[in-house]
Write an enzyme that holds these catalytic residues in place. Sequence first.
Site, PDB file in Angstrom:
ATOM      1  N   LYS A 196       1.380  19.144  -0.617  1.00  0.00           N
ATOM      2  CA  LYS A 196       0.551  18.359  -0.032  1.00  0.00           C
ATOM      3  C   LYS A 196       0.305  18.336   1.424  1.00  0.00           C
ATOM      4  O   LYS A 196       1.393  18.468   2.101  1.00  0.00           O
ATOM      5  CB  LYS A 196       1.042  16.758  -0.503  1.00  0.00           C
ATOM      6  CG  LYS A 196       0.067  15.597  -0.314  1.00  0.00           C
ATOM      7  CD  LYS A 196       0.479  14.321  -0.955  1.00  0.00           C
ATOM      8  CE  LYS A 196      -0.535  13.399  -0.653  1.00  0.00           C
ATOM      9  NZ  LYS A 196      -0.014  11.970  -1.132  1.00  0.00           N
ATOM     10  N   SER A 208      -3.176   9.369  -4.321  1.00  0.00           N
ATOM     11  CA  SER A 208      -3.529  10.057  -3.054  1.00  0.00           C
ATOM     12  C   SER A 208      -3.262  11.809  -3.087  1.00  0.00           C
ATOM     13  O   SER A 208      -3.740  12.493  -2.800  1.00  0.00           O
ATOM     14  CB  SER A 208      -2.957   9.759  -1.955  1.00  0.00           C
ATOM     15  OG  SER A 208      -1.771   9.839  -1.752  1.00  0.00           O
ATOM     16  N   SER A 261       1.054   7.467  -5.881  1.00  0.00           N
ATOM     17  CA  SER A 261       0.074   8.501  -5.424  1.00  0.00           C
ATOM     18  C   SER A 261       0.524  10.048  -6.293  1.00  0.00           C
ATOM     19  O   SER A 261      -0.018  10.894  -5.949  1.00  0.00           O
ATOM     20  CB  SER A 261       0.202   8.781  -3.877  1.00  0.00           C
ATOM     21  OG  SER A 261      -0.588   7.923  -3.320  1.00  0.00           O
TER      22      SER A 261
END
Lengths: 480, 492
Positions: free
Chosen positions: B76, B151, B175
């Site tokens: 990420k 997210s 997330s």
Amino acid sequence: MTYEAVIGLEIHAQLQTATKIFCGCSTAFGAPPNANVCPVCLGFPGVLPVLNRAAVDLAIKASLALGCRVNETSVFARKNYFYPDLPKGYQISQYEQPIASAGLVEFAGPDGPRRVQITRVHMEEDAGKSLHEGFADSDRKTYLDYNRAGTPLVEIVTEPDLRSASDAAAFFEHLRSMLVWLGVNDGNMEEGSLRCDANVSVRPVGTTTLGTKAEVKNLNSFRFLQKALEYEIERQIDVLHEGGRVKQETRLFDSATGHTVSMRSKEEAHDYRYFPDPDLPALIVGAARVDAVRASMPELPDARRRRFVAQYGLPDYDAAQLTQTRAMSEFFEAAVAAGAGPKAASNWMMGEMARLLKDGGKDINGSPVTPAQLAGLVALIDKGTISGAIAKGVFETMMATGRDADAIVAAEGLTQIDDEGQILGIIADVIAKNPDAVATYRSGKTATFGFLVGQAMKAAAGKANPKRVNELLKRALETA
Amino acid sequence: MNPFATLREVRDAVQHGTRSAVEVCTEALARIEAHNPQLNAFNTVTRDEALAQARAVDARADRRSLPLAGVPVAVKDNLCTRGIRTTASSRILERFVPPYDATVVARLQAAGAVVVGKANCDEFAMGSSNENSAFGPARNPWATDRIPGGSSGGSAVAVAAGMSPLALGSDTGGSIRQPAALCGLVGLKPTYGRVSRYGLLAFASSLDQVGPFTRTVEDAAIALSVLAGHDPADATSAPEPVADYVAALGRSATGLRIGVPRTLVHQGVDEEVARAFDEALEVYVRAGATLVDIELPSASAAIPVYYLVATAEASSNLARYDGVRYGFRAKAEGGPGAQDDLRTMYGRTRDEGFGAEVKRRIMLGTYVLSAGYYDAYYLKAQQVRTLIRRDYEHAFESVDVVAMPTSPTPAFRIGERVADPLQMYLADIFTVSANLAGLPAISIPCGFTSGSLPIGLQLTGRVFDESTLLAAAHAYERETSWTSRVPVLSNS
């Protein structure tokens, strides 16, 4: 109406650790700009703080010396504000739960003993430094040096217990010497290791409610603190005398003019939006840790001063002088341990030694003469090998060369003349060469005696035992 | 090799030498090249660095014992990678190149994993749809007009689309779990403190936790074994010993007690999601587990509590992005040589550098911490947070795990909820309480809608008891075949 001042101090003291409070960077002063930095103290994305244990121990030490209660749980909080020298946009500090609270300090004010309560001691990190001047493009740019960012500090907050500018300055001075004594702080105010802000208000004598205070910043020497407070107290009294009201505000001391000037009003004060720092667990300081720190602490100056009086029979004045710094007191005790009489060691240290060190721009740590060497000199005087007058010269040579006293005495032939025959020969010579003075003395005007002693000592190049010279000269003048 | 091979399969092949790390990496890069233009899973593809890492893995003498030998991983883009730009999908860090690796990245690489790229996400991990990215939304491989969740949307897409068998995400309020659910994957948020946060760009420090996306529960256990452990650089990481998570798998569901907060799980949940959830519970019962009705009375306040705590911390965490030391600095108006004063520079940099959702949360959080409001909002929220934690502690006296749907709805269409941030916030109802209570939680595939959109089942476990959590998830996975379904991609 007569007014009195009410003063409380906030003192920031840098903790003398080798590394910063939340990272491993060096805290050394004087490195090239931005040499002692890393992602953590520069507030890079993703970094986290890890508390330096050595800083905690020093904060505990300071707290104990200030008579504070060390809190078992203290909490680091974030003080949020934007400024370019503050890398994260917040300063990690302690807010609602400081490391220590409720202390008491006794010190000698210029007009007598004083007591100041300590509200709290809290730990925090320092910010970096904005360099607004000194560059070719300083009219357009500010440069930033983050070497200082993350340096560990304690902030010591006092109750408003001080009543005069001179007391405040004396307290600050006392605090400085205590922190330096403990090895908590290096006491270097020019380098910013120790800084002071003052909260000051005035009120009619006899009343107990507090007046509106101003916070005065930038008081980084004892003299500035005193001057700024004197100015500010007078300013506030003038305001009241003219029927005005003191405004709550932050004021800056300008050392060039000796004035304080308004920096920001209460309305412009920041909302720092404090909240507990989620990156740092609560700091837990157990009784065992406090005990360990206490056990590692040197005897404090007040205790040592009292002990010097009791143990060595020193006058209060001497004991106070010798405990001005830890190094001085340790030098003294080492000299006594090496055989010097306490009063003799004290006299030498406060007199000749202090003078010569000062002339040489040194402090006791840089003394070329060791405690054992001072004891050696005192022993030569005690044994009568040299006179006190000769000893002064010998000591000067010792300070200049670092050599032992007996070596200097032997090499320069300075051994005292005690032999009666030798002294009588010198006296006979003096009497022969100064018939007028001799006649005057014998006519009853004995004031010329001193002159004749001086002549004899001079003839002996100062080496004659002055006591013997006195005795033998008197006898020669009165029996002839 | 099958692009949808599991982490375990890839690792075993590289360990045994039937495949080289370079071959695996080359295929992953080819797959990314083929599908990333459509799916937008990656902000940065690290082709050269990945191939160099793969070559290094092939050259390692200890290759046979590396737990992630040659496993491609998508990281990420809010986790720092040394020498590789790390943007948090924000304009303000568009060109930021970290000088250090996040601890989790260093651990992955030491274990033989190969970082193939930086995955798209909502800006600074703020969002549930990956639409709040300065680099555009990532797309759900199961239906490319839909969001992959957020997210950590790009991370989920990378694994779901067969670009890498492993991805790292971060989970502040769901997330990892929510995009895992919406993309048909296993997503694990470990106990707070189990995995180091050093190098994770902080959103809400007391809630953030790094975790893996994988195709199977076993893969999640393998990944967690590498990620977990105390990190001296993170004072909030736990010294608790790390269990053998892989060895904990294989336990039967017999005797497993599953808590079901009935009043909570039927509020505003999509019908197909509710049905899949009930069916999943039946699977457990058939496998020998018992269901226990539980109450989590304070959980109804979880959303407001979460948005108070998270925004407060975020407002402070994001203060460092000020244009002074790194990242984006707004150009002064007035052409070359023009210069803003400090306040103007701050204002313009943060106005132009941050997206709308990030600014909204900074403003909310600033307000929450303001003098006069702190007690009513931040302090009160922390108190309710304690109540939520107690609710779970109480529940865990009689159950081993708590089951809920992961997301009340399957993936929605891109743009569908952009105008209604509140509706978006409310969809976090099942995920945020695990963060508030610091508990480990996992989302596993538990079915599909009639339109072939994945549905996730969430299990929450006791603190530092990832072993029981993974074993419970694994027991369900063994009884079902959802993990074997893969999306069909247009040009694959």
